[in-house]
Design a protein around this motif. Structure first.
Motif, short mmCIF file in Angstrom:
data_model
loop_
_atom_site.label_atom_id
_atom_site.label_comp_id
_atom_site.label_asym_id
_atom_site.label_seq_id
_atom_site.Cartn_x
_atom_site.Cartn_y
_atom_site.Cartn_z
N GLU A 208 0.84 -1.19 0.00
CA GLU A 208 0.00 0.00 0.00
C GLU A 208 0.88 1.24 0.00
O GLU A 208 2.11 1.13 0.03
N LEU A 209 0.23 2.38 -0.03
CA LEU A 209 0.83 3.71 -0.13
C LEU A 209 1.03 4.08 -1.60
O LEU A 209 0.15 3.82 -2.42
N ASP A 210 2.18 4.67 -1.98
CA ASP A 210 2.27 5.37 -3.25
C ASP A 210 3.51 4.99 -4.04
O ASP A 210 4.50 4.50 -3.50
N LYS A 211 3.41 5.31 -5.35
CA LYS A 211 4.57 5.33 -6.22
C LYS A 211 4.54 6.66 -6.98
O LYS A 211 3.47 7.22 -7.25
N PHE A 212 5.73 7.15 -7.32
CA PHE A 212 5.87 8.47 -7.95
C PHE A 212 6.60 8.31 -9.28
O PHE A 212 7.56 7.53 -9.40
N GLY A 213 6.15 9.10 -10.26
CA GLY A 213 6.83 9.12 -11.55
C GLY A 213 8.08 9.98 -11.48
O GLY A 213 8.01 11.20 -11.33
N LEU A 214 9.25 9.34 -11.59
CA LEU A 214 10.51 10.07 -11.48
C LEU A 214 10.97 10.60 -12.83
O LEU A 214 11.45 11.73 -12.95
N ASP A 271 1.99 11.10 6.48
CA ASP A 271 0.83 10.79 5.64
C ASP A 271 0.04 9.66 6.31
O ASP A 271 0.62 8.68 6.78
N ASP A 272 -1.29 9.79 6.32
CA ASP A 272 -2.12 8.81 7.00
C ASP A 272 -3.21 8.31 6.05
O ASP A 272 -3.32 8.76 4.91
N ALA A 273 -4.03 7.39 6.55
CA ALA A 273 -5.08 6.79 5.72
C ALA A 273 -6.16 7.79 5.35
O ALA A 273 -6.76 7.70 4.27
N VAL A 274 -6.42 8.77 6.22
CA VAL A 274 -7.46 9.77 5.92
C VAL A 274 -7.04 10.63 4.72
O VAL A 274 -7.84 10.87 3.80
N SER A 275 -5.80 11.09 4.72
CA SER A 275 -5.32 11.89 3.59
C SER A 275 -5.29 11.06 2.31
O SER A 275 -5.59 11.57 1.22
N ARG A 276 -4.97 9.79 2.46
CA ARG A 276 -4.93 8.91 1.29
C ARG A 276 -6.33 8.75 0.69
O ARG A 276 -6.50 8.85 -0.54
N ARG A 278 -8.82 10.83 0.94
CA ARG A 278 -9.23 12.11 0.36
C ARG A 278 -8.62 12.31 -1.03
O ARG A 278 -9.29 12.82 -1.94
N ARG A 279 -7.36 11.92 -1.21
CA ARG A 279 -6.73 12.06 -2.53
C ARG A 279 -7.45 11.20 -3.57
O ARG A 279 -7.68 11.63 -4.71
N ILE A 280 -7.77 9.97 -3.18
CA ILE A 280 -8.45 9.09 -4.13
C ILE A 280 -9.84 9.63 -4.47
O ILE A 280 -10.27 9.62 -5.63
N ALA A 281 -10.57 10.15 -3.47
CA ALA A 281 -11.91 10.69 -3.72
C ALA A 281 -11.84 11.92 -4.61
O ALA A 281 -12.67 12.10 -5.53
N ARG A 282 -10.84 12.79 -4.41
CA ARG A 282 -10.70 13.97 -5.25
C ARG A 282 -10.33 13.58 -6.68
O ARG A 282 -10.81 14.20 -7.65
N ALA A 283 -9.50 12.55 -6.84
CA ALA A 283 -9.14 12.10 -8.19
C ALA A 283 -10.34 11.51 -8.91
O ALA A 283 -10.54 11.75 -10.11
N ALA A 359 -1.70 5.77 -6.28
CA ALA A 359 -2.01 5.02 -5.06
C ALA A 359 -1.99 3.53 -5.39
O ALA A 359 -2.61 3.09 -6.36
N LEU A 360 -1.27 2.75 -4.59
CA LEU A 360 -1.07 1.31 -4.86
C LEU A 360 -1.95 0.46 -3.95
O LEU A 360 -2.14 0.77 -2.77
N GLN A 361 -2.44 -0.62 -4.53
CA GLN A 361 -3.12 -1.70 -3.79
C GLN A 361 -2.70 -3.01 -4.44
O GLN A 361 -3.23 -3.40 -5.49
N VAL A 362 -1.73 -3.67 -3.83
CA VAL A 362 -1.13 -4.89 -4.39
C VAL A 362 -1.36 -6.03 -3.41
O VAL A 362 -1.21 -5.86 -2.19
N ARG A 363 -1.70 -7.17 -3.95
CA ARG A 363 -1.83 -8.38 -3.13
C ARG A 363 -1.29 -9.56 -3.92
O ARG A 363 -1.35 -9.60 -5.16
#
Length: 434
Positions: A208-214, A271-276, A278-283, A359-363
């Motif tokens: 979980e969490l993020d990856k960024f385009g470098l 960074d916490d789950a609430v901010s995460r 919110r970012r997904i909902a705004r996107a 935002a990543l969700q890997v299993r």
């Protein structure tokens, strides 16, 4: 007579302007015009110049080019011949010599002062066969050097495989990258490993969490003779053995990549789950608003109210990938003990939340091969902070070659709050040591 050249005409016009200016200055100060006196020769006798007769229009004709000049002009406005001077050509005079234009000299820049030499090397001289692997190995070494000073139980990870689209007919949002396009990603994720309920010795893991385009660019496939080719799609069964050059623009220099990574690590602090969420909902809300936006340029308004124009895949878009079974290597930096996991059934979901953030969700499932776990080592449920680089190269319309390499820092704590505090402390120490 032959017509005067353009150069002579310009000289005559400049001479006439200077004469007019002198006459104006004399008339303004003295009230008289410049006298035209006869010149004397070496013997002291005055030489009289032939006078020009005025035409019926009140102008004097030039004896050289027959141009009608105004009375106040002393020199001809075309050829520059004096008003009372001799004709330009005489019977026994030799013809004028033609002007020869010398070719400009070639200016040679010394080799040590040439500014185009580095750019030419980038364009013409291809990197070595393992340039992409070497680049990600250099980045991993720098991450490992910082991780070893932060935590004694830090480990190196290495994961190379092929990812395929879960739905090959998925809408590509009007943006389809070309073959052999390459991306350099930077991961800051939380990895969780738990014992599975299948009782077969396997473990379930999540990211979980993020990856960024470098950075992003164009790569070349390197053959066995070390000559890059620009062929199109490749066979997926042979793609794992291929090697690619590093063609990502924006991070060719390692110093530039380090500066970008440090700024991205600062973004992930606190960074916490609430901010995460919110970012997904705004996107997702931005994706719905794109129906009313026209044009290829899209505008995203972030949480601070700033307008961010961008191209490509819209923010709020989702990708679903299936990673092929491959070896997930994990090795202790100080202990040197390694475990060769077999990563299977890896499902990768990523949502674009900003211009360069996903935002990543890997299993998936980690199966330890027989004999890979050292004797006396017992693997328990644990969490760790994953900081790594990934280089992805497109090999077909629905497949990519991916190589993930970085470090894993163990997270301690009995509750969620304690584990979040431990993750933030690890990031702060890592930023100082990186």
């Amino acid at each position: 007579s032959t017509p005067p050249s353009y150069k002579l005409v310009m000289l005559a016009m400049q001479r006439q302007r200077s004469v007019n200016l002198t006459d104006k200055m004399l008339s303004s100060h003295c009230g008289t015009k410049r006298p035209h006196e006869n010149s004397e020769n070496s013997e002291g006798k005055a030489e009289t110049k032939p006078s020009t007769k005025l035409s019926g229009t009140g102008k004097w004709p030039c004896v050289r080019c027959s141009f009608q000049n105004q009375l106040e002009y002393i020199f001809c406005g075309i050829c520059g011949n004096p008003k009372d001077g001799p004709p330009h050509r005489q019977e026994n005079a030799s013809p004028p010599k033609k002007l020869r234009l010398c070719p400009p000299k070639e200016v040679t820049v010394p080799k040590q002062l040439s500014a185009l030499e580095p750019k030419e090397k980038i364009k013409t001289k291809y990197p070595s066969e393992t340039c992409s692997n070497q680049r990600i190995a250099q980045s991993s070494d720098r991450l490992a050097s910082a991780a070893s000073r932060v935590c004694a139980d830090a480990a190196l990870i290495d994961y190379e495989t092929i990812k395929d689209k879960e739905n090959p007919k998925q809408l590509h949002y009007g943006f389809a990258p070309k073959a052999q396009s390459q991306w350099h990603w930077f991961f800051v994720a939380k990895k969780t490993v738990t014992t599975s309920d299948r009782n077969d010795g396997s473990y379930d893991f999540t990211l979980e969490l993020d990856k960024f385009g470098l950075a992003q660019g164009k790569a070349n496939k390197v053959e066995s003779d070390e000559k890059p080719s620009r062929t199109g799609n490749m066979k997926k069964e042979d793609a794992k053995s291929y090697k690619f050059t590093y063609g990502c623009n924006g991070a060719k220099l390692e110093k530039t990549a380090i500066r970008k990574k440090k700024s991205l690590l600062q973004v992930c602090l606190n960074d916490d789950a609430v901010s995460r969420d919110r970012r997904i909902a705004r996107a997702m809300a931005h994706k719905e608003e794109l129906r009313y936006q026209k044009g290829r340029t899209k505008v995203f308004i972030d949480e601070n109210g700033k307008r961010n124009p961008y191209f490509g895949m819209p923010i709020g878009g989702v990708h679903h990938w299936l990673y092929q079974d491959a070896v997930f290597k994990e090795m202790g930096i100080k202990s040197g003990r390694s475990i060769l996991w077999q990563a299977t059934n890896v499902h990768w979901k990523e949502t674009k939340v900003t211009k360069n953030r996903w935002a990543l969700q890997v299993r998936g499932t980690l199966v330890p091969p027989k004999g890979s776990i050292p004797p006396g080592v017992k693997i328990e449920n644990h969490e760790s902070m994953l900081i790594a680089d990934q280089i992805a190269t497109k090999i077909s319309p629905t497949s990519y070659h991916v190589h993930l390499k970085g470090v894993s820092l163990p997270i301690t704590g009995a509750t969620d709050y304690q584990r979040n505090q431990s993750a933030n402390e690890l990031l702060q120490k890592f930023i100082k040591e990186f």
